[in-house]
Design an enzyme around this catalytic site. Structure first.
Site, PDB file in Angstrom:
ATOM      1  N   SER A   7      25.183  54.421  47.215  1.00 15.76           N
ATOM      2  CA  SER A   7      25.152  53.774  45.907  1.00 15.76           C
ATOM      3  C   SER A   7      24.067  52.692  45.906  1.00 15.76           C
ATOM      4  CB  SER A   7      26.513  53.144  45.608  1.00 15.76           C
ATOM      5  OG  SER A   7      26.378  52.286  44.500  1.00 15.76           O
ATOM      6  N   HIS A  32      23.459  57.792  44.290  1.00 14.51           N
ATOM      7  CA  HIS A  32      24.427  57.392  43.260  1.00 14.51           C
ATOM      8  C   HIS A  32      23.878  56.205  42.476  1.00 14.51           C
ATOM      9  CE1 HIS A  32      28.515  57.169  41.605  1.00 14.51           C
ATOM     10  NE2 HIS A  32      28.426  55.852  41.717  1.00 14.51           N
ATOM     11  N   ASP A  34      24.557  53.540  39.546  1.00 13.84           N
ATOM     12  CA  ASP A  34      25.595  52.889  38.752  1.00 13.84           C
ATOM     13  C   ASP A  34      24.994  52.165  37.558  1.00 13.84           C
ATOM     14  OD1 ASP A  34      28.106  53.304  40.242  1.00 13.84           O
ATOM     15  OD2 ASP A  34      27.029  52.288  41.853  1.00 13.84           O
ATOM     16  N   MET A  36      25.810  49.925  34.281  1.00 17.52           N
ATOM     17  CA  MET A  36      26.871  49.057  33.726  1.00 17.52           C
ATOM     18  C   MET A  36      26.340  48.323  32.506  1.00 17.52           C
ATOM     19  SD  MET A  36      28.213  47.316  37.212  1.00 17.52           S
ATOM     20  CE  MET A  36      28.531  48.265  38.697  1.00 17.52           C
ATOM     21  N   HIS A  65      26.278  57.404  37.262  1.00 21.91           N
ATOM     22  CA  HIS A  65      27.667  57.016  36.973  1.00 21.91           C
ATOM     23  C   HIS A  65      27.604  55.995  35.844  1.00 21.91           C
ATOM     24  CE1 HIS A  65      31.481  54.780  38.642  1.00 21.91           C
ATOM     25  NE2 HIS A  65      31.709  55.379  37.488  1.00 21.91           N
ATOM     26  N   MET A  67      29.049  53.520  33.546  1.00 23.38           N
ATOM     27  CA  MET A  67      30.182  52.636  33.254  1.00 23.38           C
ATOM     28  C   MET A  67      29.826  51.890  31.981  1.00 23.38           C
ATOM     29  SD  MET A  67      30.884  51.433  37.144  1.00 23.38           S
ATOM     30  CE  MET A  67      29.266  51.960  37.656  1.00 23.38           C
ATOM     31  N   MET A 136      37.733  56.711  40.973  1.00 17.11           N
ATOM     32  CA  MET A 136      37.424  55.337  41.378  1.00 17.11           C
ATOM     33  C   MET A 136      38.497  54.839  42.329  1.00 17.11           C
ATOM     34  SD  MET A 136      34.554  54.454  39.974  1.00 17.11           S
ATOM     35  CE  MET A 136      34.627  52.869  40.780  1.00 17.11           C
ATOM     36  N   GLY A 143      30.247  46.200  43.543  1.00 13.16           N
ATOM     37  CA  GLY A 143      30.239  46.772  44.886  1.00 13.16           C
ATOM     38  C   GLY A 143      30.999  45.849  45.829  1.00 13.16           C
ATOM     39  N   ASP A 172      34.674  56.884  44.929  1.00  8.55           N
ATOM     40  CA  ASP A 172      33.722  55.782  44.771  1.00  8.55           C
ATOM     41  C   ASP A 172      34.453  54.440  44.806  1.00  8.55           C
ATOM     42  OD1 ASP A 172      31.627  54.132  44.033  1.00  8.55           O
ATOM     43  OD2 ASP A 172      31.402  54.950  42.013  1.00  8.55           O
ATOM     44  N   SER A 195      27.917  49.386  50.091  1.00  9.92           N
ATOM     45  CA  SER A 195      27.832  48.410  51.175  1.00  9.92           C
ATOM     46  C   SER A 195      27.835  49.068  52.552  1.00  9.92           C
ATOM     47  CB  SER A 195      29.013  47.444  51.105  1.00  9.92           C
ATOM     48  OG  SER A 195      29.330  47.155  49.776  1.00  9.92           O
TER      49      SER A 195
HETATM   50  C1  DX5 Z   1      31.553  50.198  41.468  1.00  9.28           C
HETATM   51  C2  DX5 Z   1      30.510  51.275  41.615  1.00  9.28           C
HETATM   52  C3  DX5 Z   1      30.316  51.739  43.000  1.00  9.28           C
HETATM   53  C4  DX5 Z   1      29.883  50.687  43.966  1.00  9.28           C
HETATM   54  C5  DX5 Z   1      30.441  51.037  45.314  1.00  9.28           C
HETATM   55  O1  DX5 Z   1      31.838  50.002  40.137  1.00  9.28           O
HETATM   56  O2  DX5 Z   1      30.848  52.401  40.836  1.00  9.28           O
HETATM   57  O3  DX5 Z   1      29.446  52.869  43.058  1.00  9.28           O
HETATM   58  O4  DX5 Z   1      28.511  50.532  44.065  1.00  9.28           O
HETATM   59  O5  DX5 Z   1      30.150  50.037  46.211  1.00  9.28           O
HETATM   60  P1  DX5 Z   1      30.898  49.890  47.605  1.00  9.28           P
HETATM   61  O6  DX5 Z   1      30.674  51.174  48.365  1.00  9.28           O
HETATM   62  O7  DX5 Z   1      30.241  48.724  48.211  1.00  9.28           O
HETATM   63  O8  DX5 Z   1      32.356  49.686  47.297  1.00  9.28           O
HETATM   64 ZN    ZN Z   2      29.684  54.281  41.089  1.00  4.05          ZN
END
Ligand code: DX5
Ligand code: ZN
Length: 217
Positions: A7, A32, A34, A36, A65, A67, A136, A143, A172, A195
């Site tokens: 990600s 991936h 993200d 937002m 993804h 959001m 999720m 993250g 995820d 992470s």
């Molecule tokens: C959270 C995201 C994830 C996030 C995951 O809303 O959809 O993709 O980046 O991060 P880690 O692996 O650090 O939990």
């Molecule tokens: Zn994600």
């Protein structure tokens, strides 16, 4: 087979290209991405313009993804950003049918994501159209959060629902070398990890170990 999707949210954005090259060389399967909007989730990240600029530097499968509230408003810009798959949240829209029809028209894989409190039953009306189900395992938005063990049952329920159909099950949030085996055992095919990969001393080793979980599956 287990696919690994780093990600990008957890990357060091000062060295974005280098970070993408590192995970690609390490054998990552999907990237991936993200997105937002500050409404659907209490955070902002990046959008279609940035993804479009990143597209030429990588051959990885681009996994968006979204959001965002009212994802239908943003689809035209994302289908033109070079992504292979777009996953929208079922909580963000009243009807996924027109969204999936639009994505199919543009030959983009159709994904649906479920927040931790959302039941798998909401997927039933769409079971013939879905290509990817994103479960999720944290509340979406940030993250580095802790994996929610109570989502393992949901992964197993989705796996049962999917049966032998060619639908990928993606997990995820809080995925690392401790939680990944639990998800794979429950039925996950794609592991998103931010992470655990980008903050690792040796991202390649983490990616390999996660992929190898598929060998004993
Ligand atoms: C959270 C995201 C994830 C996030 C995951 O809303 O959809 O993709 O980046 O991060 P880690 O692996 O650090 O939990
Ligand atoms: Zn994600």
């Amino acid at each position: 087979m287990v696919l690994v999707a780093p990600s990008l949210l957890a990357a060091d954005f000062r060295y974005l290209q280098q970070q993408i090259e590192t995970v690609e060389k390490a054998g990552a399967d999907w990237l991936h991405l993200d997105v937002m909007d500050g409404h659907f989730v209490p955070n902002l990240s990046y959008g279609a313009d940035i993804i479009r600029q990143l597209r030429p530097i990588s051959k990885m499968f681009f996994d968006a993804h979204l959001m965002v509230a009212e994802p239908q408003r943003f689809l035209p810009m994302f289908v033109n950003s070079g992504v292979e798959q777009i996953t929208v949240h079922i909580e963000a829209t009243a009807d996924l049918h027109p969204i999936f029809a639009y994505l199919k028209e543009h030959r983009i894989r159709c994904g649906v994501s479920l927040k931790p409190a959302t039941s798998v039953d909401v997927l039933r009306p769409y079971s013939d159209e879905i290509d990817n189900i994103l479960i999720m395992t944290v509340e979406p938005g940030f993250g580095g959060q802790q994996f929610m063990e109570n989502q393992l049952e949901k992964i197993a329920a989705v796996k049962k629902m999917v049966g032998h159909r060619r639908i990928t099950i993606e997990v995820d949030g809080g995925i690392n070398l401790q939680t990944a085996p639990l998800c794979v055992k429950a039925g996950a095919d794609v592991l998103v990890a931010g992470s655990a990969i980008f903050k690792a001393e040796n991202p390649a080793e983490v990616i390999k170990k996660m992929q190898q979980l598929g060998e004993v599956k």
